[in-house]
Design a protein around this motif. Sequence first.
Motif, PDB file in Angstrom:
ATOM      1  N   PRO A   1      -3.123  10.739  -6.304  1.00 26.48           N
ATOM      2  CA  PRO A   1      -3.258   9.391  -5.232  1.00 26.48           C
ATOM      3  C   PRO A   1      -2.157   8.889  -4.308  1.00 26.48           C
ATOM      4  CG  PRO A   1      -2.147   9.819  -7.313  1.00 26.48           C
ATOM      5  CD  PRO A   1      -2.237  10.793  -6.792  1.00 26.48           C
ATOM      6  N   TRP A   2      -1.118   9.467  -4.220  1.00 23.46           N
ATOM      7  CA  TRP A   2       0.094   8.967  -2.687  1.00 23.46           C
ATOM      8  C   TRP A   2      -0.816   9.430  -1.137  1.00 23.46           C
ATOM      9  CZ3 TRP A   2       1.975  12.455  -6.798  1.00 23.46           C
ATOM     10  CH2 TRP A   2       1.994  11.595  -7.628  1.00 23.46           C
ATOM     11  N   SER A   3      -1.359  10.412  -1.507  1.00 27.89           N
ATOM     12  CA  SER A   3      -2.710  10.536  -0.046  1.00 27.89           C
ATOM     13  C   SER A   3      -3.492   9.715   0.048  1.00 27.89           C
ATOM     14  CB  SER A   3      -3.586  11.743   0.133  1.00 27.89           C
ATOM     15  OG  SER A   3      -4.061  11.569  -0.936  1.00 27.89           O
ATOM     16  N   GLU A   4      -3.947   8.471  -0.563  1.00 27.97           N
ATOM     17  CA  GLU A   4      -4.653   7.978  -0.068  1.00 27.97           C
ATOM     18  C   GLU A   4      -4.009   6.081  -0.049  1.00 27.97           C
ATOM     19  OE1 GLU A   4      -6.901   6.780  -3.310  1.00 27.97           O
ATOM     20  OE2 GLU A   4      -7.776   8.596  -3.599  1.00 27.97           O
TER      21      GLU A   4
ATOM     22  N   GLY B   1       5.963   7.650  -5.639  1.00 29.02           N
ATOM     23  CA  GLY B   1       6.730   7.252  -6.825  1.00 29.02           C
ATOM     24  C   GLY B   1       5.503   6.294  -7.613  1.00 29.02           C
ATOM     25  N   LEU B   2       6.093   6.013  -8.822  1.00 30.31           N
ATOM     26  CA  LEU B   2       5.060   5.038 -10.128  1.00 30.31           C
ATOM     27  C   LEU B   2       6.002   3.981  -9.864  1.00 30.31           C
ATOM     28  CD1 LEU B   2       2.604   5.384 -11.544  1.00 30.31           C
ATOM     29  CD2 LEU B   2       4.037   6.534 -12.939  1.00 30.31           C
TER      30      LEU B   2
ATOM     31  N   VAL C   1      -2.749   1.640 -10.181  1.00 28.92           N
ATOM     32  CA  VAL C   1      -3.302   2.509 -11.164  1.00 28.92           C
ATOM     33  C   VAL C   1      -4.559   2.184 -12.106  1.00 28.92           C
ATOM     34  CG1 VAL C   1      -3.070   3.891 -13.113  1.00 28.92           C
ATOM     35  CG2 VAL C   1      -1.487   4.007 -11.495  1.00 28.92           C
ATOM     36  N   ALA C   2      -5.956   2.540 -11.755  1.00 29.74           N
ATOM     37  CA  ALA C   2      -7.333   2.075 -12.876  1.00 29.74           C
ATOM     38  C   ALA C   2      -7.622   2.276 -13.798  1.00 29.74           C
ATOM     39  CB  ALA C   2      -8.205   2.547 -11.764  1.00 29.74           C
TER      40      ALA C   2
ATOM     41  N   LEU D   1       1.189  -2.801 -19.118  1.00 34.49           N
ATOM     42  CA  LEU D   1       1.586  -3.096 -18.441  1.00 34.49           C
ATOM     43  C   LEU D   1       1.676  -2.685 -16.544  1.00 34.49           C
ATOM     44  CD1 LEU D   1       5.476  -0.738 -18.681  1.00 34.49           C
ATOM     45  CD2 LEU D   1       4.977  -3.304 -19.438  1.00 34.49           C
ATOM     46  N   ASP D   2       1.773  -3.502 -15.681  1.00 36.43           N
ATOM     47  CA  ASP D   2       1.016  -3.492 -14.422  1.00 36.43           C
ATOM     48  C   ASP D   2       1.630  -2.339 -13.644  1.00 36.43           C
ATOM     49  OD1 ASP D   2      -0.284  -5.072 -14.793  1.00 36.43           O
ATOM     50  OD2 ASP D   2       1.354  -7.266 -14.590  1.00 36.43           O
ATOM     51  N   ILE D   3       0.566  -1.340 -13.869  1.00 40.71           N
ATOM     52  CA  ILE D   3       1.093   0.219 -12.790  1.00 40.71           C
ATOM     53  C   ILE D   3       1.159   0.288 -11.091  1.00 40.71           C
ATOM     54  CG2 ILE D   3       1.773   2.788 -13.178  1.00 40.71           C
ATOM     55  CD1 ILE D   3       0.678   2.366 -15.995  1.00 40.71           C
TER      56      ILE D   3
END
Length: 323
Positions: free
Chosen positions: A5-8, A40-41, A21-22, A27-29
Amino acid sequence: MSSDPWSELGSVTQRLIGQRVAAEHPLDIYWVKAADGAPGLLFRGVDPARVPYRLPKPRGLSLEVEEGQDGFEARMFLREPDDRDVFLTLCNDVIAWSGNEKSRSTASASVFRRLSHWHSLMTRARTSAMPPHEVRGLIGELYVLERLIARRSFGAALTSWVAPDDHPQDFAFDTRIIEVKTRVAGARQHVQISSLEQLDSAHLPLSLVVIELVLSDAGDAISLNGLCDRLASTAMDCGVAEEDALHAALLRRGYIRQEAYDVDAYNVAGIMAFDVLAGFPRLTRTDVDARIPQVQYVLDATHLGAFGTDIEAVLGGRISKGD
């Protein structure tokens, strides 16, 4: 979710860049990148009352909690670039594990509890699904664990399961060691021994338990995920400490919930137990030239009848006083 996901997120031009995050979650992630490009997250909406006094410190990660514009948030970043795949596995696991909660408060607690389970496991974690024979092997161990739980306290039974701690055998009591092997019913009755230490116990009686599994679509057949869920339900009834201990042990054993573990379901078709006594066919460290560091071999269970014993007697071994 994307495989990375970080490549996007593109190049970083500010302190933090992110994408939500879909996935449904209390929580809001967000997948985020730091200014230095570290993946990171980010968790927003964290309940500050559920933040532990000492934050978990999984190897190779930085984790911080602070108050942001929309309440408290937790951020973790990877500091070891070579562990990127394992970090993604960790992130997906923490999201999924805490996503079953009903409120922000309980989800916040679950995030930190799960991260504590990952403590020092970053370089050991499995990023791909176990092959079928390893899945069956773990099912066999957990089947024995369930039978032990039925005989003694949950905590004592779980303490006896030493396979997650890289012990040569699978279960250890004060009076007996147990090695569990799983095979497919109907195949040749061969049992794979994977090391010189596996059937070697210098100080305690050793038993070999062989479990036969059969693929099944019957209603009572169970997958690896299903068996872990059943154990988790039992642990939950015992208390938070038991639940945490089980999940930590499963993680150390290499289990992270994956859809692949729902595909095959099994029934136990049979179970055999053998006492590894004098004359039992085996190779041990003292029997093999020291210049041969590792040995794997196969036993033919059809010729082990003289060593057969009652499985109930094997599982009835007394737990040590300290357990």
